[in-house]
Design a protein around this motif. Sequence first.
Motif, mmCIF file in Angstrom:
data_model
loop_
_atom_site.group_PDB
_atom_site.id
_atom_site.type_symbol
_atom_site.label_atom_id
_atom_site.label_comp_id
_atom_site.label_asym_id
_atom_site.label_seq_id
_atom_site.Cartn_x
_atom_site.Cartn_y
_atom_site.Cartn_z
ATOM 1 N N SER A 1 -14.271 -61.849 95.858
ATOM 2 C CA SER A 1 -15.037 -62.139 94.625
ATOM 3 C C SER A 1 -15.306 -63.514 94.381
ATOM 4 O O SER A 1 -14.425 -64.467 94.866
ATOM 5 N N SER B 1 -9.829 -58.608 93.896
ATOM 6 C CA SER B 1 -10.043 -57.145 93.317
ATOM 7 C C SER B 1 -9.808 -56.295 94.823
ATOM 8 O O SER B 1 -9.896 -56.825 95.664
ATOM 9 N N GLU C 1 -18.892 -54.829 94.033
ATOM 10 C CA GLU C 1 -18.453 -53.901 94.582
ATOM 11 C C GLU C 1 -19.706 -52.792 95.079
ATOM 12 O O GLU C 1 -19.632 -52.469 96.402
ATOM 13 N N LEU D 1 -17.412 -57.296 88.673
ATOM 14 C CA LEU D 1 -16.659 -56.787 89.763
ATOM 15 C C LEU D 1 -17.312 -55.336 90.555
ATOM 16 O O LEU D 1 -17.520 -55.256 91.542
ATOM 17 N N VAL E 1 -9.990 -52.972 90.362
ATOM 18 C CA VAL E 1 -9.026 -54.057 90.633
ATOM 19 C C VAL E 1 -7.648 -53.509 90.109
ATOM 20 O O VAL E 1 -7.612 -52.415 89.691
ATOM 21 N N GLN F 1 -14.564 -56.531 84.400
ATOM 22 C CA GLN F 1 -14.744 -55.451 85.320
ATOM 23 C C GLN F 1 -16.445 -55.383 85.903
ATOM 24 O O GLN F 1 -16.736 -55.200 86.873
#
Lengths: 266, 266, 231, 226
Positions: C86, C92, C217, C213, C22, C210
């Motif tokens: 997201s 992000s 990802e 995320l 991000v 994170q």
Amino acid sequence: MIKIEGLSYTYEDGTEALKNQSFDFSKGDIIAIIGANGAGKSTLFLNIMGIIKPSKGKIMFDGQGLKYNKKALREYRKKIGIVFQDPDKQIFYSNVFDDVAFALRNIGIEESEINTRVNRALSEVDALEFKDKPVHFLSMGQKKRVAIAGTLAIDQDIILFDEPTAGLDPVMTEEIIKILFELKAQGKKIIISSHNMDLIYRVSDYAYILCKGEIISEGKTEEAFLDEDALRRSGLNEPWLVKMHRNLNIPLFKKEEDFFEFMKKQ
Amino acid sequence: MIKIEGLSYTYEDGTEALKNQSFDFSKGDIIAIIGANGAGKSTLFLNIMGIIKPSKGKIMFDGQGLKYNKKALREYRKKIGIVFQDPDKQIFYSNVFDDVAFALRNIGIEESEINTRVNRALSEVDALEFKDKPVHFLSMGQKKRVAIAGTLAIDQDIILFDEPTAGLDPVMTEEIIKILFELKAQGKKIIISSHNMDLIYRVSDYAYILCKGEIISEGKTEEAFLDEDALRRSGLNEPWLVKMHRNLNIPLFKKEEDFFEFMKKQ
Amino acid sequence: MKAKIKLFIIMAFVFVMAPVTVQAMHIMEGYLPLGWAILWSVACIPFLIMGLKRLREIYGASSTNKMLLALCGAFVFVLSALKIPSVTGSCSHPTGVGLGAVMFGPSVMSILGIIVLLFQSLLLAHGGLTTLGANTFSMAIVGPFVAYGVYKFMKKKGASIGVCVFLATALGDLVTYCVTAFQLALAYPDQVGGFTASLSKFLGIFALTQVPLAIIEGLVSALIFTVLIEN
Amino acid sequence: MLLIDKYAYTNKLRKINPMVKFSFAMGMLIFSLLPIPLWLYGGVSLIMGYLTVKSAGIPIKNYSKMLMIPFTFLVLSVISIIISFGESGEVFMWATKVRGIYIGITPQGIEMSLRLLLRSTACITCMYFYSLTTPLDQQIQVYKKLRIPKEIIELMVLIYRFIFIFLEEAKEIRNAQEMRFGYNTFKQSCHSFSLMIKVLFIRVMQRNKDMQISLESKFFNGEFHI
């Protein structure tokens, strides 16, 4: 029905792409938006689709101002769709069927219904014969038809076409024209932009001529194209039928056939 | 001068793009290669440029068969150049000057000479006003002119134009036509392909009509376009001046002005 | 067919070695004191020299690779400028810094990475000039290496391709975050608890923001991969 | 398309020698990294802000918006610096005890955070001054003078050219997907995003093929002159 009231759009960097312009799309069945590159056609299309939000003014749909929340946009786009210029940027699958079914699956339509709708859309654009070929084997004209089918499958009332014949050879151009007329016959409204003046003159019944973000002429297609000054200012040229009318002192014809019939009688 | 003898080209996947065809480019100053998408035009251009090697047949330049070693090709391409359709695929620098100078620097021309040549090329395509803007700020038509300047700067005798007006609006199309005629006036030979029949009819003086890898008609432009059957088979349409001639029983004119003059006298 | 296989392989490694980030993962301009800014820049130098050497070898083999490498670099930059979906609605950006590594050898990716990071700071204001060294170290050197290693390891273990890709990208991300947290903790030890306390704080914050995320990802990368296989 | 880039080419200071702009911005940047009194950070920010808005003519509205970009990071990291852990409660101005560990705020923590906040702001204004007034063309001249290896500069020049092409394409693909309801749910969004990247990558490879042909017709001999 769709109307636009006092639309202005200014890009982040300060470029004024549209300046307080109003459009009434109830004035025709196939409505042309013409103008040189940079006249504001694309900005207008993006505004109509709700992809960008007017800096000022409103998009009115069925008497109500367009709302920009996700749900409202979604419902709105079930009624109004767009076919962009480059098919390679709007075909996401290598399988024709899956691609045409993309929108339908996203809005949760049942697989059996999808099957019917996809096949109908493909037959409307005359694409059934190559529906089993992988997309990268298709010609430009075939891809274009797949892209159109991908929108037709949603069955919207209004469809925007951005330069539908760019890069196509004459035969393929004729095929696209056929599709446009068929859609019109089905009662759909079409809003179209193109640099091909002969094409626009032939298919549209109402035209807006844009120049630097402003409508400098509008009216029934035959009338709009008689506005020599507007055409010149906006960097367009006359369809040849209009040239005949202007130079030879004969009536203005919309159709080639009528012109030739008239001339032969003389 | 350039001639092609018995050219065949078959792609790796077995597609026969050109079938034993011969071309003589001494027959005109602006020579048109027309045909539907997939007729073999691009393959022909790549063969002429020596980028692909004929499966059979020869490219003859000044009486000699083209050799495919690096040095010979390099000398050859100093005499024959090409402008591709998509300017974004032939502009490598975001700086206009550097891009137009690219080929010149590659052949080791001196910087002072480059300066003269680049400026001349830019003024020939009327691009001096935006030469300080980065390429990504330019419009499609401006990029196109930069791409053309990049070829003109090399100062070749023969220039190939692949769809030079695709995606351009009418005004920009006129500008390209002006450039074509200026090049002709300078004594350069032009080989051009386009889907715009009115354009081709107007600018070219000799035409080859391709269909599925074969020349199905060739001749002086006015004659080639009278071959109704060939046009139909290859998916093309008639320029409107030809339509007038055919339908109204009047002489065939090459120029719009002559036609109108004639008609007014009647 | 050959071209297709090549494409497939390229794609595979693009996403395996693309650590994700991000915007918040870039250490911003001015955040690191001068000493640390210099130290991390120096730490990158050996990798950059290796990369440059490899780059010259590749160009020696065929100069047409220049174009391909540049196109890939631009592709990576554009990926980093795109918002990925997201859950939270926050945005992000993926950073496919590892692109081209297998095409041209892993060391090249440090060069490509530093160019992309420089453009990110100058054109997008993600990261900064004085923190370029630190960001390059975490995102263009450590992250991709880990992702690459994980992928190779899992592949050897016979894991399915989806699992390989998921783990490689997700772990590559996490390690990048850890390195960033480490860099920050070194520069800013806790007033009371020192380096360890500081590291746990930074890791804690990254874990909250994170980790989800990284998982997303990983999932997206695995998905892209499956989409490609289907083709 | 990229606002910073747009201003770099249109601002009022673009004609000034890039080396001057670079040296000035870097000088101020390095100065700001030194342990200087807090008020000087404010001074640097004001000077750079003034030069950017008044001298270069960047609209203040967009400039403030740009300054906000790095702030997600700043907020996150200031929070983590301002809060400290410790086993004894004496150093804290305010603290709460959780399982025998004090969590709280120290005066040093506040001072450190304040310094960071001001320093980062100062540095960001320096970076923006450079990137908003110096178009990439000019930056390349600077990097050449700094003796950055030729291979790297070549890549920069080419990558910069292609960025705009792909950004535009990505936007168009995404719009087309959006028009066909590709981003309704989280799951669909992920799927559509993957598809977009696939389409984009295929186009990258096609472009490579076409550009190689174009390079060949322009006598490419392995070097991009810069």
